[in-house]
Enzyme design. Sequence first.
Site, PDB file in Angstrom:
ATOM      1  N   GLY A 103     -19.384 -32.502 -24.413  1.00 29.09           N
ATOM      2  CA  GLY A 103     -20.187 -32.411 -23.193  1.00 29.09           C
ATOM      3  C   GLY A 103     -20.017 -31.077 -22.515  1.00 29.09           C
ATOM      4  N   GLY A 116     -12.758 -28.508 -16.657  1.00 27.70           N
ATOM      5  CA  GLY A 116     -12.650 -27.709 -15.436  1.00 27.70           C
ATOM      6  C   GLY A 116     -11.455 -28.203 -14.663  1.00 27.70           C
ATOM      7  N   LYS A 172      -7.148 -22.603 -15.626  1.00 25.55           N
ATOM      8  CA  LYS A 172      -6.225 -21.536 -15.198  1.00 25.55           C
ATOM      9  C   LYS A 172      -4.942 -21.539 -16.043  1.00 25.55           C
ATOM     10  CE  LYS A 172      -3.236 -23.705 -11.840  1.00 25.55           C
ATOM     11  NZ  LYS A 172      -1.961 -24.013 -12.386  1.00 25.55           N
ATOM     12  N   THR A 212       3.328 -25.811 -12.457  1.00 25.84           N
ATOM     13  CA  THR A 212       3.102 -25.220 -13.777  1.00 25.84           C
ATOM     14  C   THR A 212       3.270 -23.705 -13.660  1.00 25.84           C
ATOM     15  OG1 THR A 212       1.539 -26.976 -14.240  1.00 25.84           O
ATOM     16  CG2 THR A 212       1.429 -25.034 -15.662  1.00 25.84           C
ATOM     17  N   ASN A 260      -1.222 -28.730 -21.956  1.00 25.38           N
ATOM     18  CA  ASN A 260      -2.559 -28.481 -21.397  1.00 25.38           C
ATOM     19  C   ASN A 260      -3.409 -27.630 -22.341  1.00 25.38           C
ATOM     20  OD1 ASN A 260      -2.192 -30.069 -19.210  1.00 25.38           O
ATOM     21  ND2 ASN A 260      -2.187 -28.443 -17.681  1.00 25.38           N
ATOM     22  N   PHE A 281      -9.784 -37.215 -25.558  1.00 18.63           N
ATOM     23  CA  PHE A 281     -10.033 -35.781 -25.352  1.00 18.63           C
ATOM     24  C   PHE A 281     -10.903 -35.180 -26.451  1.00 18.63           C
ATOM     25  CE2 PHE A 281      -8.122 -34.003 -21.557  1.00 18.63           C
ATOM     26  CZ  PHE A 281      -7.637 -35.175 -21.018  1.00 18.63           C
ATOM     27  N   CYS A 293      -6.356 -27.188 -13.240  1.00 17.66           N
ATOM     28  CA  CYS A 293      -5.236 -27.053 -14.188  1.00 17.66           C
ATOM     29  C   CYS A 293      -5.640 -26.414 -15.509  1.00 17.66           C
ATOM     30  CB  CYS A 293      -4.612 -28.417 -14.434  1.00 17.66           C
ATOM     31  SG  CYS A 293      -4.031 -29.189 -12.921  1.00 17.66           S
ATOM     32  N   GLU A 303      -5.492 -36.235 -12.372  1.00 14.27           N
ATOM     33  CA  GLU A 303      -6.187 -36.658 -11.167  1.00 14.27           C
ATOM     34  C   GLU A 303      -7.013 -37.885 -11.531  1.00 14.27           C
ATOM     35  OE1 GLU A 303      -8.249 -33.440  -9.221  1.00 14.27           O
ATOM     36  OE2 GLU A 303      -6.511 -32.147  -9.415  1.00 14.27           O
TER      37      GLU A 303
HETATM   38  C1  UGA Z   1      -4.823 -32.214 -16.709  1.00 19.62           C
HETATM   39  C2  UGA Z   1      -3.953 -32.884 -17.780  1.00 19.62           C
HETATM   40  O1  UGA Z   1      -4.716 -33.884 -18.460  1.00 19.62           O
HETATM   41  C3  UGA Z   1      -2.716 -33.518 -17.157  1.00 19.62           C
HETATM   42  O2  UGA Z   1      -1.886 -34.076 -18.159  1.00 19.62           O
HETATM   43  C4  UGA Z   1      -1.958 -32.438 -16.388  1.00 19.62           C
HETATM   44  O3  UGA Z   1      -0.823 -32.978 -15.734  1.00 19.62           O
HETATM   45  C5  UGA Z   1      -2.870 -31.836 -15.336  1.00 19.62           C
HETATM   46  O4  UGA Z   1      -4.024 -31.274 -15.987  1.00 19.62           O
HETATM   47  C6  UGA Z   1      -2.103 -30.749 -14.619  1.00 19.62           C
HETATM   48  O5  UGA Z   1      -1.795 -29.724 -15.236  1.00 19.62           O
HETATM   49  O6  UGA Z   1      -1.720 -30.957 -13.467  1.00 19.62           O
HETATM   50  P1  UGA Z   1      -6.592 -33.113 -14.929  1.00 19.62           P
HETATM   51  O7  UGA Z   1      -6.838 -31.671 -14.581  1.00 19.62           O
HETATM   52  O8  UGA Z   1      -6.417 -34.098 -13.821  1.00 19.62           O
HETATM   53  O9  UGA Z   1      -5.287 -33.243 -15.848  1.00 19.62           O
HETATM   54  O10 UGA Z   1      -7.856 -33.580 -15.766  1.00 19.62           O
HETATM   55  P2  UGA Z   1      -8.139 -34.108 -17.238  1.00 19.62           P
HETATM   56  O11 UGA Z   1      -8.271 -35.567 -17.227  1.00 19.62           O
HETATM   57  O12 UGA Z   1      -7.219 -33.501 -18.209  1.00 19.62           O
HETATM   58  O13 UGA Z   1      -9.597 -33.496 -17.458  1.00 19.62           O
HETATM   59  C7  UGA Z   1      -9.778 -32.088 -17.475  1.00 19.62           C
HETATM   60  C8  UGA Z   1     -11.214 -31.739 -17.742  1.00 19.62           C
HETATM   61  O14 UGA Z   1     -11.542 -31.974 -19.109  1.00 19.62           O
HETATM   62  C9  UGA Z   1     -12.254 -32.502 -16.923  1.00 19.62           C
HETATM   63  O15 UGA Z   1     -13.204 -31.575 -16.448  1.00 19.62           O
HETATM   64  C10 UGA Z   1     -12.864 -33.459 -17.917  1.00 19.62           C
HETATM   65  O16 UGA Z   1     -14.197 -33.764 -17.595  1.00 19.62           O
HETATM   66  C11 UGA Z   1     -12.770 -32.661 -19.201  1.00 19.62           C
HETATM   67  N1  UGA Z   1     -12.737 -33.482 -20.437  1.00 19.62           N
HETATM   68  C12 UGA Z   1     -11.710 -34.327 -20.674  1.00 19.62           C
HETATM   69  C13 UGA Z   1     -13.741 -33.338 -21.386  1.00 19.62           C
HETATM   70  O17 UGA Z   1     -14.689 -32.548 -21.205  1.00 19.62           O
HETATM   71  N2  UGA Z   1     -13.680 -34.073 -22.543  1.00 19.62           N
HETATM   72  C14 UGA Z   1     -12.667 -34.932 -22.788  1.00 19.62           C
HETATM   73  O18 UGA Z   1     -12.663 -35.566 -23.859  1.00 19.62           O
HETATM   74  C15 UGA Z   1     -11.648 -35.066 -21.828  1.00 19.62           C
END
Ligand code: UGA
Length: 465
Positions: free
Chosen positions: A270, A274, A280, A135, A225, A266, A277, A169
Amino acid sequence: MTLHDTLSAPTSTPRITVIGTGYLGATHAICMAVMGYEVLGVDVDQNKIDALSSGRVPFYEPGLPEKLAEALASGRLSFSTDFDAAAEFGDVHFVCVGTPQAEGSHAADLRYVDSAFTELAKRITRKALLVGKSTVPIGTAARLTELVQSVSPLGTELELAWNPEFLREGFAVQDTLRPDRLVFGVASEWAESRLRASFAPILEADTPLVVADLATAELVKVAANSFLATKISYINAMAEVCEATGADVRTLALALGYDDRIGPRFLKPGLGFGGGCLPKDIRAFKHRAEELGVGQAVAFLGEVDAINTRRRERTVDLVRELAGGSLDGVRVAALGAAFKPNSDDVRDAPALDVARMLYLEGATVIVYDPEANHNAQRAYPDLDYADTLAEAVDRAEVVVLLTEWDEFRAVDPELLGTLVTGKSIVDARHALDADRYRAAGWDYRALGTPIEVGVARRDDEEVAA
Ligand code: UGA
């Protein structure tokens, strides 16, 4: 045409190198080999290469160790630290190195990307395609094209493309083998055809493909993102409003999510986002937009970030309230350290940040995470760590759930109540059944939900008893 036919046609079967074997690169290399390609994974870190070569995935990712075993057994996957070998081996080179937040700035640190592209370009002696997956700020691919062509013996014969990655992840294998869509940022038809050949099995499965110019492909990733981060902060902003009005954000999110145009994903309120990805990426995007003179267009991302950070502070407030107004000397069980469940990643983890803030206010914080204890301990050695959930909650005065692992959801509140000193719990991820906890005598609090209901209900029960 079968997969075998596709891959055995000499003109359409590129050999693949993957530079950088972190979450993204290791998953990509392994999955490409599983799909039938010859793959060489390259990293400057000998430890990672040794681990992967011996069949060990150096991070927690469900399903990936099995795929690594399958790929190694096929004989199509190998690993090396040798860039000469990579240049010799590959027809299509995927660069998957990290772009962390730069020290003392919101910009992305591009030194690993620049170095990977340059080191490869200097060594490649036959027509090849370099593909960025990391990215990056918009404009990086154009700058890198000039850079690699200036250092390469091939000059303009060496082409560059951008193929952003959307894997999450915890779902890395599924997202790589069956992505929602593919995006190819290309500057020529040849580059597009090389990428089509590199993803033939995925395209044959009717995965949508968007072919774009380089800048649009870079932008797709940060825009996606940013959208996800905005959606999370939107519902968390509503949680703040709920806290001031006595409304319930959980019910609000449920009602909003039934609208197809909004959708429930999403929109989970809560502790916020974090990881390595989202935080930052929104900062780097805002920084880059300001450089481009369009900072106003994404100024809202500053608010998205601020709302997100406030959730962490508010969680500490709730724990302090339950502790009676001061955290000094209070024993707190912190359940979770990873930035989300099914991951051992603690980069910019809201959970650990809260644990750290509680500690700084004088609490004795005992952290337990099913998979991330080791990484958390390295990041914050001052906190205490427990090997089991039972050990973490032993004699706790307040319990705070920070990462919604299944193990925590499955806990029986009656049983948990026998282990702690104070039956007070903050559910920072809305992961628990509030009614069950309250029925078991717990003072249950969650961000954005009214406390009166619970307290009243508990009082009623006490009166009834
Ligand atoms: C995120 C994106 O979802 C991916 O599509 C992207 O490829 C990736 O970043 C990247 O740039 O490499 P990821 O960091 O693995 O993926 O995690 P997410 O599942 O997106 O969750 C991110 C954060 O949001 C977590 O801390 C999660 O607890 C929080 N979250 C997620 C919430 O607080 N509420 C929600 O409804 C969903």
